[in-house]
Write a protein that holds these residues in place. Sequence first.
Motif, PDB file in Angstrom:
ATOM      1  N   GLY A  63       1.021  -1.210   0.075  1.00 21.43           N
ATOM      2  CA  GLY A  63      -0.149   0.052  -0.010  1.00 21.43           C
ATOM      3  C   GLY A  63       0.674   1.285   0.075  1.00 21.43           C
ATOM      4  O   GLY A  63       0.319   2.408   0.055  1.00 21.43           O
ATOM      5  N   GLU A  64       2.161   1.236  -0.026  1.00 16.40           N
ATOM      6  CA  GLU A  64       2.958   2.426   0.013  1.00 16.40           C
ATOM      7  C   GLU A  64       4.428   2.024  -0.677  1.00 16.40           C
ATOM      8  O   GLU A  64       4.731   0.570  -0.626  1.00 16.40           O
ATOM      9  N   LEU A  65       5.010   2.741  -1.251  1.00 15.28           N
ATOM     10  CA  LEU A  65       6.505   2.484  -1.789  1.00 15.28           C
ATOM     11  C   LEU A  65       7.355   2.072  -0.765  1.00 15.28           C
ATOM     12  O   LEU A  65       7.721   2.469   0.350  1.00 15.28           O
ATOM     13  N   GLN A  66       8.057   0.923  -1.215  1.00 18.80           N
ATOM     14  CA  GLN A  66       8.936   0.133  -0.338  1.00 18.80           C
ATOM     15  C   GLN A  66      10.394   0.929  -0.328  1.00 18.80           C
ATOM     16  O   GLN A  66      11.200   0.905  -1.566  1.00 18.80           O
ATOM     17  N   VAL A  67      10.926   1.633   0.532  1.00 20.96           N
ATOM     18  CA  VAL A  67      12.235   2.185   0.322  1.00 20.96           C
ATOM     19  C   VAL A  67      13.102   1.989   1.316  1.00 20.96           C
ATOM     20  O   VAL A  67      12.832   2.073   2.755  1.00 20.96           O
ATOM     21  N   SER A  68      14.304   1.304   1.012  1.00 20.67           N
ATOM     22  CA  SER A  68      15.254   1.000   2.146  1.00 20.67           C
ATOM     23  C   SER A  68      16.508   1.791   2.030  1.00 20.67           C
ATOM     24  O   SER A  68      17.694   1.298   2.967  1.00 20.67           O
ATOM     25  N   MET A  69      16.799   2.214   0.874  1.00 19.85           N
ATOM     26  CA  MET A  69      18.044   2.917   0.872  1.00 19.85           C
ATOM     27  C   MET A  69      17.979   4.453   0.862  1.00 19.85           C
ATOM     28  O   MET A  69      17.158   5.024   0.174  1.00 19.85           O
ATOM     29  N   PHE A  70      18.927   5.263   1.640  1.00 24.72           N
ATOM     30  CA  PHE A  70      19.005   6.550   1.705  1.00 24.72           C
ATOM     31  C   PHE A  70      20.276   7.046   1.402  1.00 24.72           C
ATOM     32  O   PHE A  70      21.299   6.306   1.783  1.00 24.72           O
ATOM     33  N   GLN A  71      20.288   8.219   0.788  1.00 20.09           N
ATOM     34  CA  GLN A  71      21.779   8.685   0.647  1.00 20.09           C
ATOM     35  C   GLN A  71      21.949  10.194   1.356  1.00 20.09           C
ATOM     36  O   GLN A  71      20.760  10.945   1.625  1.00 20.09           O
ATOM     37  N   ILE A  72      22.808  10.165   2.106  1.00 13.09           N
ATOM     38  CA  ILE A  72      23.239  11.431   3.053  1.00 13.09           C
ATOM     39  C   ILE A  72      24.048  12.429   2.244  1.00 13.09           C
ATOM     40  O   ILE A  72      25.056  12.163   1.507  1.00 13.09           O
ATOM     41  N   THR A  73      23.477  13.822   2.070  1.00 10.89           N
ATOM     42  CA  THR A  73      24.089  14.700   1.242  1.00 10.89           C
ATOM     43  C   THR A  73      24.526  15.778   2.160  1.00 10.89           C
ATOM     44  O   THR A  73      24.049  15.894   3.486  1.00 10.89           O
ATOM     45  N   ASN A  74      25.428  16.683   1.658  1.00 10.86           N
ATOM     46  CA  ASN A  74      25.919  17.882   2.560  1.00 10.86           C
ATOM     47  C   ASN A  74      25.971  18.940   1.378  1.00 10.86           C
ATOM     48  O   ASN A  74      26.386  19.062   0.330  1.00 10.86           O
ATOM     49  N   VAL A  75      25.195  19.972   1.968  1.00  9.92           N
ATOM     50  CA  VAL A  75      24.914  21.266   1.288  1.00  9.92           C
ATOM     51  C   VAL A  75      26.213  21.963   1.055  1.00  9.92           C
ATOM     52  O   VAL A  75      26.798  22.475   2.208  1.00  9.92           O
ATOM     53  N   VAL A  76      26.943  22.276   0.026  1.00 10.02           N
ATOM     54  CA  VAL A  76      28.168  22.938  -0.154  1.00 10.02           C
ATOM     55  C   VAL A  76      28.089  23.792  -1.480  1.00 10.02           C
ATOM     56  O   VAL A  76      27.551  23.621  -2.507  1.00 10.02           O
ATOM     57  N   GLY A  77      28.148  25.168  -1.223  1.00  9.90           N
ATOM     58  CA  GLY A  77      28.097  26.161  -2.113  1.00  9.90           C
ATOM     59  C   GLY A  77      26.744  26.166  -2.511  1.00  9.90           C
ATOM     60  O   GLY A  77      25.770  26.475  -1.942  1.00  9.90           O
ATOM     61  N   LYS A  78      26.472  26.212  -3.988  1.00  6.33           N
ATOM     62  CA  LYS A  78      25.053  26.321  -4.494  1.00  6.33           C
ATOM     63  C   LYS A  78      24.654  24.872  -4.809  1.00  6.33           C
ATOM     64  O   LYS A  78      23.856  24.795  -5.672  1.00  6.33           O
ATOM     65  N   SER A  79      25.185  23.854  -4.303  1.00  7.55           N
ATOM     66  CA  SER A  79      24.742  22.624  -4.764  1.00  7.55           C
ATOM     67  C   SER A  79      24.908  21.767  -3.621  1.00  7.55           C
ATOM     68  O   SER A  79      25.156  22.335  -2.360  1.00  7.55           O
ATOM     69  N   HIS A  80      24.806  20.362  -3.738  1.00 11.10           N
ATOM     70  CA  HIS A  80      24.891  19.527  -2.766  1.00 11.10           C
ATOM     71  C   HIS A  80      25.511  18.162  -3.086  1.00 11.10           C
ATOM     72  O   HIS A  80      25.598  17.918  -4.295  1.00 11.10           O
ATOM     73  N   ARG A  81      26.444  17.532  -2.263  1.00 12.99           N
ATOM     74  CA  ARG A  81      27.062  16.326  -2.553  1.00 12.99           C
ATOM     75  C   ARG A  81      26.765  15.251  -1.937  1.00 12.99           C
ATOM     76  O   ARG A  81      26.494  15.276  -0.548  1.00 12.99           O
ATOM     77  N   VAL A  82      27.131  13.928  -2.359  1.00 12.66           N
ATOM     78  CA  VAL A  82      26.551  12.875  -1.276  1.00 12.66           C
ATOM     79  C   VAL A  82      27.866  12.205  -0.808  1.00 12.66           C
ATOM     80  O   VAL A  82      29.091  12.472  -1.097  1.00 12.66           O
ATOM     81  N   ILE A  83      27.681  12.354   0.638  1.00 12.78           N
ATOM     82  CA  ILE A  83      28.925  12.025   1.495  1.00 12.78           C
ATOM     83  C   ILE A  83      28.465  10.632   2.207  1.00 12.78           C
ATOM     84  O   ILE A  83      29.723  10.073   3.053  1.00 12.78           O
ATOM     85  N   GLY A  84      27.654   9.801   1.789  1.00 13.07           N
ATOM     86  CA  GLY A  84      27.382   8.492   2.429  1.00 13.07           C
ATOM     87  C   GLY A  84      26.149   7.776   2.073  1.00 13.07           C
ATOM     88  O   GLY A  84      25.284   8.611   1.455  1.00 13.07           O
ATOM     89  N   PHE A  85      25.801   6.681   2.565  1.00 16.79           N
ATOM     90  CA  PHE A  85      24.492   6.079   2.292  1.00 16.79           C
ATOM     91  C   PHE A  85      24.118   5.328   3.716  1.00 16.79           C
ATOM     92  O   PHE A  85      24.884   4.947   4.700  1.00 16.79           O
ATOM     93  N   TRP A  86      23.066   4.982   3.566  1.00 18.23           N
ATOM     94  CA  TRP A  86      22.497   4.225   4.834  1.00 18.23           C
ATOM     95  C   TRP A  86      21.293   3.300   4.081  1.00 18.23           C
ATOM     96  O   TRP A  86      20.514   3.639   3.340  1.00 18.23           O
ATOM     97  N   ASN A  87      21.326   2.071   4.584  1.00 15.04           N
ATOM     98  CA  ASN A  87      20.190   1.062   4.468  1.00 15.04           C
ATOM     99  C   ASN A  87      20.077   0.430   5.695  1.00 15.04           C
ATOM    100  O   ASN A  87      20.855   0.359   6.547  1.00 15.04           O
ATOM    101  N   ALA A  88      18.594  -0.338   5.657  1.00 15.14           N
ATOM    102  CA  ALA A  88      18.373  -1.072   6.756  1.00 15.14           C
ATOM    103  C   ALA A  88      19.315  -2.240   7.279  1.00 15.14           C
ATOM    104  O   ALA A  88      19.263  -2.440   8.467  1.00 15.14           O
ATOM    105  N   LYS A  89      19.837  -2.752   6.176  1.00 11.69           N
ATOM    106  CA  LYS A  89      20.732  -3.874   6.424  1.00 11.69           C
ATOM    107  C   LYS A  89      22.223  -3.658   7.047  1.00 11.69           C
ATOM    108  O   LYS A  89      22.766  -4.265   7.706  1.00 11.69           O
ATOM    109  N   ASN A  90      22.862  -2.623   6.266  1.00 11.55           N
ATOM    110  CA  ASN A  90      24.260  -2.432   6.566  1.00 11.55           C
ATOM    111  C   ASN A  90      24.537  -1.130   7.330  1.00 11.55           C
ATOM    112  O   ASN A  90      25.443  -0.942   7.750  1.00 11.55           O
ATOM    113  N   GLY A  91      23.524  -0.243   7.718  1.00  8.70           N
ATOM    114  CA  GLY A  91      23.504   0.876   8.297  1.00  8.70           C
ATOM    115  C   GLY A  91      24.249   2.003   7.484  1.00  8.70           C
ATOM    116  O   GLY A  91      24.284   2.094   6.232  1.00  8.70           O
TER     117      GLY A  91
END
Length: 742
Positions: A309-337
Amino acid sequence: MSDDVQAATEVNDLLENYNIQAIIGPQKSSQAVFVSALGNKYHVPIISFTATSTSLSSRGLTYFVRATANDSAQVNSIASIIKTYGWKEVVLIYVDNDYGRGIIPHLVDVLEGIDAHVPYRSAIDQLATSEQITQELYKLITMQTRVFVVHMSSSLGSLFFTKAKEIGMMGKGFVWIITDGLAHLIDSLNPSVKEAMNGALGVECYVPKSKELENFTARWYLRSRNDHPNDPTLTLSIFGLWSYDTIWAVAQAAEKTKVIGTKFQRPPALKNSTSLETLENSRNGLAVLKSILQSKFKGLSGYFDLSDGELQVSMFQITNVVGKSHRVIGFWNAKNGISQELDQRKSNTTHWSTKHDLNIVIWPGETTKVPRGWEIPTNGKKLQVGIIIGGGYPKYIDADEDSLTGVVKASGLAIDVFEEAVKRLPYALPYEYIVFNTTENVSSSYDDFVNQVYLKNYDVAVGDVTIRYNRSLYVDFTLPYTESGIAMVVPAKESINKNTWIFLKPLSPGMWFGTIILFIYTGIVIWLLEFLGNNKNVHGPIPRQIATVIYFSLFEEKEKMKRLISRMVLVIWLFFLLVLKSSYTASLTSMLTVQQLHPTVTNVEELLKTGECVGYARGSYIKGLLEELGFDTSKIKPYESTEAYHSALSRGSENGGVAAVVDEIPYLKLFLAEHCKGYTMVGPIYKAAGFGYALQKGSPIIGDISQAILNITGGDTIIQIEKKWGPSLQLELPQLLLLRLP
C-alpha cells in the motif's frame, strides 16, 4: 490545488461528472486524508506520490496508495547520523500541521533508542511570518543544544534558513539535518537560500543510476527549457520520477483490469442531484486497486513496489549542502547501516555506527571539524555545580561561603580533580558552586544530594558520591576518580609473643615433619651407598650403624665417606639445611621483635552471630547495605566524623559504642591515617564502583569530563593531588592489608 477545500471540490467534480476509476493525487498530506476517505467510501483508488505523512496508512484507508516514501522510513537514517557523531541532544523543528507532526513520535522513539534526548520541540506555523520565525530562532540560540533536525516544506524551509543565516545560526558549532521532503528539493531552491543552508546535512531516498534515467532526464530538461526558458530553478526531483512511475503503475492496472465505460450509475430519480450520497460504489475500483498493489517493476526511481500500500524504500543517501549545490557523503540502508560507499555486499551486525563512516563533511562555518553538538550560550547562566558538605571528611570536600559576596569557595580532593578536569576541556565551561549542607538537615543523605541533579536544581553534583546502580537510574555518572569498596575497621590487640615454645612456630608442623623424614631418609641413603661400597665404617653392631646414619646426615668427613655419589647426596641435603636455617632465623627474629596486630573481629558473620553493634557514616547508603546483610536496625549506629568513630570503637559494643565501623575504603584510609594505633582494617567485604560526579541524564559534557578524569587518574596529576591532601590518600588497599599480616 493548494487549498484543502478546493481539492475536495475537484474530487467531488471528478466523481460526479467523469468516468474515473482512480485518482492520482492529492499533493498535500492534509488533502490526502479527506480525499482518501471519499475514495474509501466509493471504492475509488487514490494514489499520491507526494503525501508522505505517517498519519496516512493503507490499513485505515483501504483505497489509499502511497507511491512515495513514508516519512517514518527515514528516521533510522537520521538517528544513525546522530549516533555516528556522538551527539546526545537534538532539537526537533517542524511545521505545525499533519505533515510536520506526523514524523515526530517516530523520530523521538528512535532517538531514545540510541540514548539521544529531545530537550525541546519547535513547532512553527505554516503561515509564520519572518518576525515569528526570527523570534523562535532567538529562543533556540539561547539553548545549549546545537543539533537541529528540520522537517518542513520547501517554502517555509527557505524562509527559515534565510533567517537562521541572518542571526548567525549557520556558523561554526551548529549542526543542521534536513529531512527528505526538503532535501529532495534543494536544487529547485533559490541560490540565495542554498547559500544560507551551507553545511547542512540532508537525507534523501536513493535513486540508482540507469541508462533509462539518463535518457529520460535529458529529454525532460530539453522539453522543460523550451516550455519555461526563464525559470532557472526548474529541476527534476525524485517526486517527478515517482509521478512518472505512478502513471505507469496505474496505466498497467487499467490495461490489466480492462477498464472501459462508466461504472458510476446514478438512480434515475436523482439524476439531476449533485449530492455525492447519490453515487453508487465503483464496481471496478477493487480490481484496479488490487492490480495497482501488485505493481512491481524497475522504474526510473528504482525498484517500484506498492505491494504493502506504499512504496518500499530501504536505501537513503546522505548529502551535504556545499556552495550552491549538494554532494553525497554516504549511504544508509536497513541492512548495513551507514557507509561511505554503496556496497550491497557489506553486512554489519548493527544499524548504528560508532565510527565516522561518512566522507568529509563541510559543516556550517566552512569547517571540517565535527561540532560537539552543544555550547554554553554567551547569555546563558553558569553551570550549577552542587557540592555536599557535612559528611565528616573535609579532606575530600569542604566549602566556605563568603557572608558578604555569597561566593562559595570549595576545597578538597574531589574539588581539585573536578577543577583540573574542567581546565583540560577543549572549551570554556563557566560554573559556580552551590552548597548542599547535610548538617542543616540530619535526615538529608547523599541520595537526596544526587536527586537534586535529577530535579535539575544542579547541573553537576560534585563530592565523594559513590556510583551506585539505583542512582544511575535517574542520573548519569562520570568515570570514577578514586578506587572504592567497603571494608571494616575493628580494634586490634597488640602483643609481643613470649610463648616458651615460640621457637617451634617459624616452621609449620608439616615442615617439621617433612624435615625429620628427609633427615632420616638422607642418612639411610648414604649409609646404604657406603655399605654397598664395602666401607668398613658402616659395619658393626646395629646401634653403631644407627649412629653412623645420624652422623652422615649431619657431618661430612673424607675418612668416614668413601664414595663420590654419597658426598653428592650429602651436598644436596646440606644446601636444603642452609635455606631452611635462613628462613627459620628470619621468621623467629620477626616474632620476637615485631608487635603483632590481631583483629578482634575477622568477618561480618561473626558480628551477626554475636549481635554486636556496628557504626557507619550518617547519610550514607551503608545503612541499607547493613540491613540487607541482616543487621538489626537497633544495632546500626550513625556517626559524623573520624573522631566519633574512634570514640565509639574505644568504648566497644558493651559500653554504648560499636565493635566495628563499616564504611568505604577511602574514608577508612583517612581514619587509619589519623588513628593508626590500635585499629586494623578487615576486608573488603563488599564491592563498589568508586566516587564519581553525577550529571543530568544525557548531559552532553559527561563524555568530555570522563575523558579528562581518565587523563588525570592515569598520570602524575592524581599523585600530586593526593600528596596535597595527605599521604593517607596514596595508601592503596593491598598495602593496608599487609600491615596487619603476621
